[in-house]
Design an enzyme around this catalytic site. Structure first.
Site, PDB file in Angstrom:
ATOM      1  N   LYS A   1       3.168  10.607   2.090  1.00  0.00           N
ATOM      2  CA  LYS A   1       2.494   9.984   0.754  1.00  0.00           C
ATOM      3  C   LYS A   1       2.577   8.359   1.261  1.00  0.00           C
ATOM      4  CE  LYS A   1       5.767  10.493  -2.393  1.00  0.00           C
ATOM      5  NZ  LYS A   1       6.217  10.258  -3.569  1.00  0.00           N
TER       6      LYS A   1
ATOM      7  N   ARG B   1       8.217  13.862 -15.881  1.00  0.00           N
ATOM      8  CA  ARG B   1       6.993  13.310 -15.364  1.00  0.00           C
ATOM      9  C   ARG B   1       6.038  14.428 -15.317  1.00  0.00           C
ATOM     10  NH1 ARG B   1       8.016  10.405  -9.693  1.00  0.00           N
ATOM     11  NH2 ARG B   1       7.513  12.608  -8.717  1.00  0.00           N
TER      12      ARG B   1
ATOM     13  N   HIS C   1      11.184  18.783  -9.244  1.00  0.00           N
ATOM     14  CA  HIS C   1      11.682  17.551  -8.614  1.00  0.00           C
ATOM     15  C   HIS C   1      13.025  17.018  -9.351  1.00  0.00           C
ATOM     16  CE1 HIS C   1      11.279  14.175  -5.889  1.00  0.00           C
ATOM     17  NE2 HIS C   1      10.818  13.265  -6.726  1.00  0.00           N
TER      18      HIS C   1
ATOM     19  N   ARG D   1      11.360  18.979   0.650  1.00  0.00           N
ATOM     20  CA  ARG D   1      10.517  18.239   0.756  1.00  0.00           C
ATOM     21  C   ARG D   1      11.021  16.845   0.868  1.00  0.00           C
ATOM     22  NH1 ARG D   1       9.727  20.127  -4.359  1.00  0.00           N
ATOM     23  NH2 ARG D   1      10.292  18.056  -5.105  1.00  0.00           N
TER      24      ARG D   1
ATOM     25  N   TYR E   1       5.288 -24.178  -3.281  1.00  0.00           N
ATOM     26  CA  TYR E   1       4.975 -24.040  -4.646  1.00  0.00           C
ATOM     27  C   TYR E   1       5.987 -24.242  -5.585  1.00  0.00           C
ATOM     28  CZ  TYR E   1       0.194 -22.370  -3.025  1.00  0.00           C
ATOM     29  OH  TYR E   1      -1.152 -22.336  -2.425  1.00  0.00           O
TER      30      TYR E   1
ATOM     31  N   CYS F   1       4.949 -17.881  -0.312  1.00  0.00           N
ATOM     32  CA  CYS F   1       3.459 -17.913  -0.731  1.00  0.00           C
ATOM     33  C   CYS F   1       2.935 -16.584  -0.179  1.00  0.00           C
ATOM     34  CB  CYS F   1       2.783 -18.940   0.023  1.00  0.00           C
ATOM     35  SG  CYS F   1       4.068 -20.501  -0.411  1.00  0.00           S
ATOM     36  N   MET F   2       1.207 -16.569  -0.487  1.00  0.00           N
ATOM     37  CA  MET F   2       0.634 -15.418  -0.026  1.00  0.00           C
ATOM     38  C   MET F   2       0.757 -15.108   1.529  1.00  0.00           C
ATOM     39  SD  MET F   2      -3.347 -14.460  -0.822  1.00  0.00           S
ATOM     40  CE  MET F   2      -3.248 -14.769  -2.582  1.00  0.00           C
ATOM     41  N   ASP F   3       0.799 -16.180   2.349  1.00  0.00           N
ATOM     42  CA  ASP F   3       0.560 -16.157   3.908  1.00  0.00           C
ATOM     43  C   ASP F   3       1.645 -16.585   4.482  1.00  0.00           C
ATOM     44  OD1 ASP F   3      -2.183 -15.192   3.294  1.00  0.00           O
ATOM     45  OD2 ASP F   3      -2.368 -17.010   2.812  1.00  0.00           O
TER      46      ASP F   3
HETATM   47  C1  LIG Z   1       7.426  15.472  -5.559  1.00  0.00           C
HETATM   48  C2  LIG Z   1       7.970  14.694  -4.379  1.00  0.00           C
HETATM   49  N1  LIG Z   1       8.786  15.643  -3.602  1.00  0.00           N
HETATM   50  C3  LIG Z   1       9.424  15.075  -2.720  1.00  0.00           C
HETATM   51  C4  LIG Z   1       9.526  13.671  -2.427  1.00  0.00           C
HETATM   52  C5  LIG Z   1      10.306  13.053  -1.309  1.00  0.00           C
HETATM   53  O1  LIG Z   1      11.290  12.291  -2.111  1.00  0.00           O
HETATM   54  P1  LIG Z   1      12.380  11.233  -0.894  1.00  0.00           P
HETATM   55  O2  LIG Z   1      11.723  10.367  -0.365  1.00  0.00           O
HETATM   56  O3  LIG Z   1      13.497  10.827  -2.092  1.00  0.00           O
HETATM   57  O4  LIG Z   1      13.039  12.371   0.129  1.00  0.00           O
HETATM   58  C6  LIG Z   1       8.920  12.713  -3.450  1.00  0.00           C
HETATM   59  C7  LIG Z   1       9.160  11.172  -3.452  1.00  0.00           C
HETATM   60  O5  LIG Z   1       9.185  10.745  -4.486  1.00  0.00           O
HETATM   61  C8  LIG Z   1       8.220  13.327  -4.474  1.00  0.00           C
HETATM   62  O6  LIG Z   1       7.568  12.532  -5.403  1.00  0.00           O
END
Ligand SMILES: Cc1ncc(COP(=O)(O)O)c(C=O)c1O
Length: 376
Positions: free
Chosen positions: A35, A133, A162, A218, A262, A309-311
């Protein structure tokens, strides 16, 4: 070569994947979590590297992330881990993505869409065992699964939860969450619901708690070679994959009493050689690194002086030897024997390593290096 770029070492990622695969063994499925553009590393290149290493499942947060991978030829199952609704449901089905469901009205819409297409939608049910969550509370799971079983066109392929603190040394809360998940699974089995893919472990639990591996894990942060926290020692050897590099854009010695950037938050107390680094928060390099962070030039540290700064921002090169325009600047990664890690930047910026790499904006081109066997 662009002046500023992120260099992503796919050899390191391939190595990290193999290290995790060896650790979990052949019977546990590795869901590679890609992700947020693979935590800033580039989702497609990381996906292709993962597939070359035999990974057979991917995880994303949103359907659009999965659709992007599909559009680029990725065919393996992709789990969407966030809440999905509205237009995104259709996107998910159009691209054959696995959705996480927790709501009846979403399951009913999915069922109708899947029926209209004549192809079942596979879903994973998310359980909240203590993250507070996303997910059904433990008591809600069995009745929900029973309602899903009555919906045509829908099949529950997976169930998952999770962990909130699996990255810490104290695993007591993680054990508690795991026990809760096991109770949910036991109640489902007792009621005759067998769900093929049960998963709960993220990187922290995958590396430290083999008993939590179940059918799948995961894993995100470990694939990118970053430690899951500073509290626990590494249990498998991992190599960080991402470096952030730029070049010196200007070198000057400012007289004593000069203000920099700045807000005039830094005033030189002596004649000070400074270099300009053409990177800023417009690249995802945090403004909170102002007067706190440092970069590497000539293999030595040059502290940031004044505001980011931004850049662009300015560094004091008093200790960096003979610095010239176009010299390499390493903001994250290694130069000679010196290195700056995402964890160190995170400490300066009061955040976590995840946000350091994930926060790199699209303006920063990703350049890919490395061969799959470099770390053997
Ligand atoms: C639902 C879920 N599974 C797995 C992961 C992977 O976690 P990690 O990067 O700590 O292995 C995440 C990441 O935040 C997550 O939101």
């Amino acid at each position: 070569m662009p002046v500023t770029y992120a260099e992503v070492d796919l050899g390191a990622i391939a190595h990290n994947i193999r290290a995790v695969q060896n650790h979990i063994g052949p019977d546990v499925i590795l869901i590679a979590v890609l992700k947020a553009n693979a935590y800033g590393h580039g989702a497609l290149m990381v996906a292709q590297t993962a597939l070359q290493q035999g990974v057979q499942r991917l995880g994303v947060a949103r359907p659009d992330e999965g659709a992007y991978l599909r559009a680029n030829g990725v065919r393996v199952p992709i789990l969407v881990m966030n809440y999905t609704s509205g237009r995104d449901l259709k996107t998910a089905l159009d691209h054959d993505l696995l959705l996480s469901v927790t709501e009846d009205h979403i399951a009913e819409q999915l069922s109708a869409l899947a029926e209209a297409r004549g192809r079942p939608a596979l879903v994973h049910v998310k359980v909240d065992t203590g993250m507070g969550r996303f997910g059904l509370l433990p008591d809600e799971v069995l009745p929900f699964i029973e309602r899903l079983a009555r919906l045509p066109g829908l099949a529950v392929e997976g169930i998952y939860s999770h962990f909130a603190v699996s990255d810490l040394a104290d695993k007591s809360y993680t054990h508690q969450q795991f026990a809760t998940f096991q109770q949910v699974l036991a109640a489902l089995e007792a009621a005759g619901h067998y769900i093929p893919i049960r998963h709960i472990a993220n990187s922290g639990a995958t590396l430290d708690l083999p008993e939590t591996h179940l059918d799948a894990v995961r894993v995100g942060i470990a694939l990118y070679g970053m430690p899951r926290s500073s509290e626990v020692a590494p249990t498998v050897p991992l190599h960080p994959a991402l470096s952030l590099k730029s070049r010196v854009a200007r070198v000057r010695t400012l007289p004593a009493g000069s203000s920099i950037s700045y807000g005039r938050t830094y005033i030189t107390s002596r004649p000070t050689p400074v270099a300009l680094v053409p990177v800023g928060y417009g690249d995802g390099y945090h403004r909170s690194l102002s007067n706190r962070g440092a970069v590497l030039i000539n293999g030595r540290r040059a502290p940031i002086v004044g505001r980011v700064c931004m850049d662009q921002f300015v560094v004091d090169v008093s200790e960096a030897g003979d610095v010239r325009v176009d010299d390499e600047v390493v903001l994250l990664g290694c130069q000679g024997d010196a290195s700056i890690t995402a964890e160190e930047i995170a400490t300066w910026a009061e955040t976590i390593n995840y946000e350091v790499t994930t926060g790199l904006l699209p303006r920063v081109p990703r350049l890919y290096t490395g061969d799959a066997h470099a770390y053997e």
